[in-house]
Design an enzyme around this catalytic site. Structure first.
Site, PDB file in Angstrom:
ATOM      1  N   ASP A 463       0.833  -1.200   0.000  1.00  0.00           N
ATOM      2  CA  ASP A 463       0.000   0.000   0.000  1.00  0.00           C
ATOM      3  C   ASP A 463       0.871   1.255   0.000  1.00  0.00           C
ATOM      4  O   ASP A 463       2.078   1.206   0.297  1.00  0.00           O
ATOM      5  CB  ASP A 463      -0.866  -0.036   1.273  1.00  0.00           C
ATOM      6  CG  ASP A 463      -2.131   0.790   1.164  1.00  0.00           C
ATOM      7  OD1 ASP A 463      -2.268   1.552   0.187  1.00  0.00           O
ATOM      8  OD2 ASP A 463      -2.976   0.681   2.080  1.00  0.00           O
ATOM      9  N   ASP A 523     -10.811   2.011  -2.982  1.00  0.00           N
ATOM     10  CA  ASP A 523     -11.395   1.734  -1.673  1.00  0.00           C
ATOM     11  C   ASP A 523     -12.915   1.749  -1.770  1.00  0.00           C
ATOM     12  O   ASP A 523     -13.601   1.410  -0.813  1.00  0.00           O
ATOM     13  CB  ASP A 523     -10.951   2.797  -0.651  1.00  0.00           C
ATOM     14  CG  ASP A 523      -9.549   2.507  -0.138  1.00  0.00           C
ATOM     15  OD1 ASP A 523      -9.019   1.429  -0.456  1.00  0.00           O
ATOM     16  OD2 ASP A 523      -8.993   3.358   0.574  1.00  0.00           O
TER      17      ASP A 523
END
Ligand code: DGJ
Length: 753
Positions: A463, A523
């Site tokens: 990430d 997301d």
């Protein structure tokens, strides 16, 4: 096939060709990029400036040659071509002329650590020179359906040279185009936007330090095209940093298009003998509309970009802890989740953020790789063993490029972060580590590698959760540093499935895909939003690269409530996963998820690697994948209207003369969704808020749109009629109950005679 005949270069595949020649003065004159043509077409395809245009600067007074009005494969600056130049040197004008060329079998490897496409190919290398000794080598590499281009500038002079812009490619296409870009931001990535290209320059650029969720580096140029018709050019970059591409039409009707690293804050000094290498640009052309172009790009990514160990290799169904647990977990809770996830058909358990340092929220701990023993008393090895005992593989989240000021790492090395001399600005409470520093790269490589070797970890989510404001002139080297780190960690561990992520799709690009075959798209897991996000990405990236998870409803970002079946049906067109708190699932939802994972496993190769196509239907979207005689179409709707008309399904890629069995995916809708309407079909009145309906809602689903029929390929290609939609006049299991946000999946399989 690449040929050179008398200064005319032809690069040709079954899908397209590129043709250019050395002009009488030595520049590379662009002749054609499009349908396959012959070298003997050069004269016919060349632009004819005739007696020229008034006001032009003559490059050669004796014959009126003017660089400004002709199409080029590369252009200098300051010699009369006033269109945008792909190269800028502080020292002044550039004018590169042909010196030599070579044709190579295969690719020509990069020398400065940039990732590049691999596999079967042929490469044309042309060296151009200036009188002062500066040398520009251009590369064209031909892979079946796409062409890649890049440039290497070598300082052959005796003095330093300062480069402020060097694009990967430039070319002039005759025509009047629309540019399609994929733009957005966090939770709204890759939405398609169309902008007409005219005399004013249209720019697609990122200056956030990364390829960004604002403007994906990939884009299309097209004239009069649709999903299945028309001529479309596609462009992309094998690069994860700041990027720039532009298109602009000249008075003569030539559209100059170029792409490469953004010139924003870009300045490189080349000492005598030094080289600057650009990232590889990807170019493709199709006369079969957007779908045709997408297929060429998809094959290229699947076959030449993703790491060899993962090419066309099935991806597991992931369960990820993030949306269900956030930072709040214990070993027991994770093991219990894994037990449930295994029971539902998941294959790999990913422990997301929160397993290390003093990481109780996103304000602390980033940069520290010691396992948080309060949460995981038996460490990662102990946890992984317990997860694997449930029959799941184990995967782990990292965010190695960033650091929280509240961390041991920052306290020990405050000078390891990127700074620009001004007070640092935090993003998600974090700073970026300076990956241009060797000691920082070593720290990351050593620590991540040690964690990976400490437990059986078969998947990594990498990430990165902020934009940079301090990268400035370091932006280019930062990305080179990142590539070095990724190569050192994952090169020796090719079996680890690497999914990159950057707050979702903030770094969805071909550079990252060279290291890991999939990327977390967004997301935003709301399936209706995902139609735009995955739909947008699908123009340039295959569905095998999409991390696509089913999450809870109402959705955390849109508050939208969607049927679980729709959430599954959209995620099927990607690498399926689940990301929600399983303890809250109702029995009826568990049954639906089990059906989903069973369906996905049975059709996984087709869903992940099948030929993908988009269709826009009157009141919805249709996606289809096809592989080895099997075709799966997803029909997605947004808002429901009363008294909906007949709806047809038109499939593509079938054999007209063959016979197909078409089956809808078994899916059920929650009884509770009908509220008081249930009384219409119940012998006794039902209280919509009462115990009876609540109990029934937990256990029973209503079959939704079940159908099975056979039809010829010809009928399916022309469009068959689907079962009617709910209009409030009754219910049977073949009826498509619809409501808002419904989705149905149809599989057509060729019948064996
Ligand atoms: C952002 C990612 O996109 C999420 O999926 C999750 O991994 C969080 N970071 C964790 O902090």
């Amino acid at each position: 096939m690449i040929t050179c005949d008398n200064g005319v270069f032809l690069l040709k595949t079954d899908a397209f060709s590129a043709l250019f020649r050395v002009s009488p003065h030595g520049q590379l004159e662009h002749l054609h990029f499009g349908a396959p043509v012959e070298a003997s077409d050069a004269a016919a395809l060349a632009c004819k400036p005739g007696l020229g245009w008034g006001g032009a600067i003559a490059y050669d007074e004796s014959n009126g040659t003017c660089l400004d009005v002709l199409p080029w494969e590369w252009s200098g600056a300051g010699r009369g071509d006033f269109r945008e130049s792909p190269i800028c040197l502080e020292e002044g004008p550039t004018d590169f002329c042909y010196a030599a060329h070579r044709i190579h079998r295969g690719i020509v490897p990069m020398t400065t650590g940039l990732p590049q496409a691999r596999g079967e190919a042929e490469t044309l290398e042309i060296t151009l020179r200036q009188t002062d000794g500066l040398e520009l080598t251009l590369y064209w590499t031909l892979f079946g359906g796409v062409l890649t281009r890049r440039a290497v500038l070598k300082n052959g002079t005796a003095a330093p040279v300062h480069v402020t812009k060097l694009m990967s490619f430039c070319l002039d296409l005759p025509g009047c185009f629309t540019m399609t870009t994929l733009d957005g931001g966090w939770i709204a990535e890759a939405h398609r936007h169309d902008t007409p290209v005219g005399p004013a320059r249209v720019v697609n650029e990122s200056v956030t330090g990364f390829s960004s969720n604002r403007h994906n580096p990939g884009f299309l140029l097209w004239e009069d095209a649709g999903e299945d018709h028309g001529r479309v050019y596609g462009f992309n970059l094998v690069w994860s940093g700041n990027h720039y591409s532009a298109a602009q039409q000249s008075l003569q009707g030539l559209t100059r298009v170029m792409g490469g690293v953004s010139p924003d804050h870009f300045r490189r000094t080349l000492q005598p003998g030094e080289c600057l290498e650009t990232p590889e640009a990807v170019l493709a052309w199709s006369d079969k509309g957007f779908n045709g172009l997408s297929r060429q790009m998809h094959d290229f990514v699947n076959g030449h970009i993703v790491p060899p160990a993962w090419q066309y290799r099935e991806r597991p169904i992931v369960f990820n802890s993030w949306e269900g647990c956030g930072f709040d977990f214990t070993q027991n809770r994770l093991v219990e989740l894994a037990r449930q996830a295994a029971g539902l058909g998941c294959e790999l358990f990913v422990l997301d953020d929160g397993w290390f340092g003093r990481r109780k929220d996103d304000r602390a701990g980033l940069g520290d790789y010691w396992v948080n023993k309060k949460k995981l008393p038996e460490g990662l090895a102990g946890l992984a063993e317990k997860i694997r005992a449930q029959g799941l593989e184990f995967g782990l989240w990292f965010e190695p490029e960033a650091v929280n000021p509240d961390s041991d790492l920052y306290r020990a090395h405050p000078d390891w972060t990127l700074t620009d001399g001004l007070p640092p600005l935090l993003g998600r409470h974090e700073l970026l580590l300076d990956l241009t520093k060797p000691e920082v790269r070593d720290y990351i490589v050593e620590n991540v590698s040690a964690v990976l070797d400490s437990a059986p970890i078969s998947y990594v989510k990498w990430d990165m959760n902020r934009h940079s404001v301090a990268l400035g002139a370091k932006a280019y080297d930062y990305i080179l540093g990142l590539y070095e780190v990724l190569g050192r960690i994952f090169g020796p561990r090719p079996e680890i499935l690497l999914e990159s992520c950057s707050s979702g799709g903030n770094r969805f690009d071909l550079g990252m895909l060279c290291f890991g075959p999939q990327i977390w798209c967004s997301d935003d897991t709301d399936p209706i939003e995902r139609l735009d996000i995955q739909g947008g990405l699908s123009y340039l990236y295959p569905q095998s690269t999409f991390g696509a998870h089913v999450s809870a409803a109402p959705h955390a970002q849109t508050l939208r409530t969607t049927p679980l079946s729709t959430r599954g049906n959209v995620s099927f067109f990607g690498c399926l996963g689940y990301e929600l708190d399983l303890k809250n699932l109702l029995p009826v939802e568990e049954v639906e998820i089990r059906n989903q994972t069973e369906f996905y496993k049975a059709n996984r190769l087709c869903l992940q690697f099948g030929r993908f196509s988009r269709q826009s239907a009157a009141d919805g979207t249709v996606w289809q994948v096809s592989r080895e005689g099997k075709h799966i179409a997803g029909v997605f709707h947004r808002l429901q209207h009363a008294a909906p008309g007949y709806e047809g399904l038109r499939m593509t890629g079938l054999k007209p003369g063959a016979r197909y069995r078409v089956t809808s995916r078994l899916q059920k809708l929650r009884v509770g969704q009908f509220g008081g309407l249930v009384s219409h079909i119940s012998p006794i009145p039902i209280n919509p808020n009462g115990l009876l309906l609540r109990t029934a809602d937990r256990r029973y689903g209503m079959e939704d749109g079940q159908e099975q029929f056979t039809a010829s390929g010809a009928a399916l290609l022309s469009g068959v009629m689907l079962q009617p939609r709910f209009t409030g006049t009754g219910y049977d299991k073949t009826l498509r109950l619809q409501g808002d946000f419904s989705a149905y999946l149809y599989t057509a399989e060729e019948e064996t005679p």
